[in-house]
Design a protein around this motif. Structure first.
Motif, mmCIF file in Angstrom:
data_model
loop_
_atom_site.group_PDB
_atom_site.id
_atom_site.type_symbol
_atom_site.label_atom_id
_atom_site.label_comp_id
_atom_site.label_asym_id
_atom_site.label_seq_id
_atom_site.Cartn_x
_atom_site.Cartn_y
_atom_site.Cartn_z
ATOM 1 N N ASP A 209 0.825 -1.205 0.000
ATOM 2 C CA ASP A 209 0.000 0.000 0.000
ATOM 3 C C ASP A 209 0.865 1.263 0.000
ATOM 4 O OD1 ASP A 209 -2.319 -1.567 0.134
ATOM 5 O OD2 ASP A 209 -2.221 -1.635 2.315
ATOM 6 N N SER A 210 1.932 1.216 0.774
ATOM 7 C CA SER A 210 2.860 2.345 0.817
ATOM 8 C C SER A 210 4.232 1.837 1.203
ATOM 9 C CB SER A 210 2.388 3.417 1.813
ATOM 10 O OG SER A 210 2.375 2.905 3.134
ATOM 11 N N VAL A 211 5.233 2.598 0.820
ATOM 12 C CA VAL A 211 6.612 2.198 1.129
ATOM 13 C C VAL A 211 7.433 3.445 1.385
ATOM 14 C CG1 VAL A 211 7.143 2.076 -1.345
ATOM 15 C CG2 VAL A 211 8.658 0.949 0.282
ATOM 16 N N ARG A 212 8.301 3.345 2.370
ATOM 17 C CA ARG A 212 9.212 4.439 2.696
ATOM 18 C C ARG A 212 10.644 3.940 2.572
ATOM 19 N NH1 ARG A 212 9.766 7.745 8.471
ATOM 20 N NH2 ARG A 212 11.437 9.163 7.778
ATOM 21 N N PHE A 213 11.422 4.617 1.744
ATOM 22 C CA PHE A 213 12.830 4.288 1.535
ATOM 23 C C PHE A 213 13.685 5.311 2.273
ATOM 24 C CE2 PHE A 213 10.482 3.094 -2.285
ATOM 25 C CZ PHE A 213 10.881 1.786 -2.499
ATOM 26 N N SER A 214 14.667 4.837 3.018
ATOM 27 C CA SER A 214 15.587 5.753 3.691
ATOM 28 C C SER A 214 17.016 5.290 3.449
ATOM 29 C CB SER A 214 15.295 5.814 5.194
ATOM 30 O OG SER A 214 15.361 4.533 5.786
#
Length: 311
Positions: free
Chosen positions: A279-284
């Protein structure tokens, strides 16, 4: 199986990180390109539905540009691309493609840090103006095609959904920005949309880009999963008994730019196994630090959502 341990597999691969950051028209001498040299950090958020936000966004920090490089960034809505990856694997993959919406420079100790706020497909979504009319009898998919044709920098990706063939009985006036029209159309016909890396994707609510699971990525401790995945309570505006509601899941993996919203992954762990839609993804990431991760929020997929092939 993924567990929390004192050994971080990321640390063993730190020296293998690759990146290429291009800002502006580098080939015409009107931009910069940095490859595996200066320190950069990034925080990139992507979601499957852009109706309630301004689209995917990214914050990129570049350390210690020289004065000439800083001068080349002094312009509005510069195009940005960021490729990241690992050496000796599949190399660099596109993580961000968009436009600079904000820029600032600060001093932090001995470092000069240039921060870029980037909107994925920002100019195409919010600066173009539509003035067209879909004729009565044309379908929702026809209207989507008209909108996409007015975003020359955006290509059509997966366009799937139960209502795409629905006729627009009284026609549909297209007036405003492409984002305005995508918001209005997908809300009216129960669809989700997002633009990632300048590619438009449209699906049903909680729907995957394809029902096939044959080629979906496998998420496990062997493929880079960090810690233990866990179930979450999803926030949804759907009625409690709506069949589209799925329970949520969150997992963390070594950074992989191919993990995109609306795509399906296969999770293999000791406590949870199955197919899940991102649904959503956060890349750091930090090229000199520990961070080089992707954190995904997902929805469970069952055999009505995808075609599950048994071995």
């Amino acid at each position: 199986m993924a567990t929390t341990t004192n050994t971080d597999p990321q640390l063993t691969r730190k020296s293998d990180r690759l990146y290429t950051l291009t800002v502006g028209d580098y080939n015409k001498g009107q931009g910069i390109q940095i490859e595996d040299s200066l320190r950069i950090t990034f925080d990139v958020s992507k979601t499957s539905d852009h109706k309630n936000n301004n689209g995917n966004s990214a914050s990129i920090e570049i350390y210690n540009l020289n004065p000439e490089q800083e001068r080349l960034l002094d312009s509005h809505y510069l195009e940005v691309s960021l490729y990241v990856g690992y050496r000796n694997e599949e190399g660099r993959k596109l993580l961000v493609s968009g436009n600079v919406t904000e820029q600032s420079t600060i001093k932090r100790g001995t470092d000069t840090i240039t921060q870029l706020i980037v909107g994925d497909g920002y100019v195409n979504l919010t600066k173009a103006r539509l003035s067209a009319m879909a004729s009565p009898g044309q379908t929702v998919e026809d209207v989507l095609r008209i909108i996409t044709d007015n975003m020359p920098g955006v290509s059509r990706g997966s366009i799937v959904g139960t209502n795409l063939s629905s006729p627009v009985v009284q026609g549909w006036r297209l007036s405003g920005t492409p984002k305005d029209m995508l918001d209005k159309l997908t809300k009216a016909y129960g669809l989700e949309y997002h633009v990632s890396n300048n590619v438009l994707t449209v699906t049903d609510v909680n729907g995957p880009t394809t029902k096939s699971t044959v080629l979906c990525p496998v998420i496990s401790s062997e493929t880079g999963m960090i810690e233990t995945p866990f179930r979450t309570q999803k926030q949804t505006k759907l009625p409690k008994k709506d069949k589209r509601i799925r329970y949520g899941l969150q997992f963390k993996v070594l950074l992989d730019a191919t993990l995109l919203p609306s795509t399906v992954v296969k999770l293999e762990s000791r406590n949870i196994n199955g197919f899940f839609r991102i649904d959503s993804v956060r890349f750091s990431g930090d090229t000199r630090g520990k961070d080089w991760y992707a954190e995904c929020q997902c929805s469970e997929m069952n055999d009505t959502d995808v075609t599950i092939v048994s071995k």
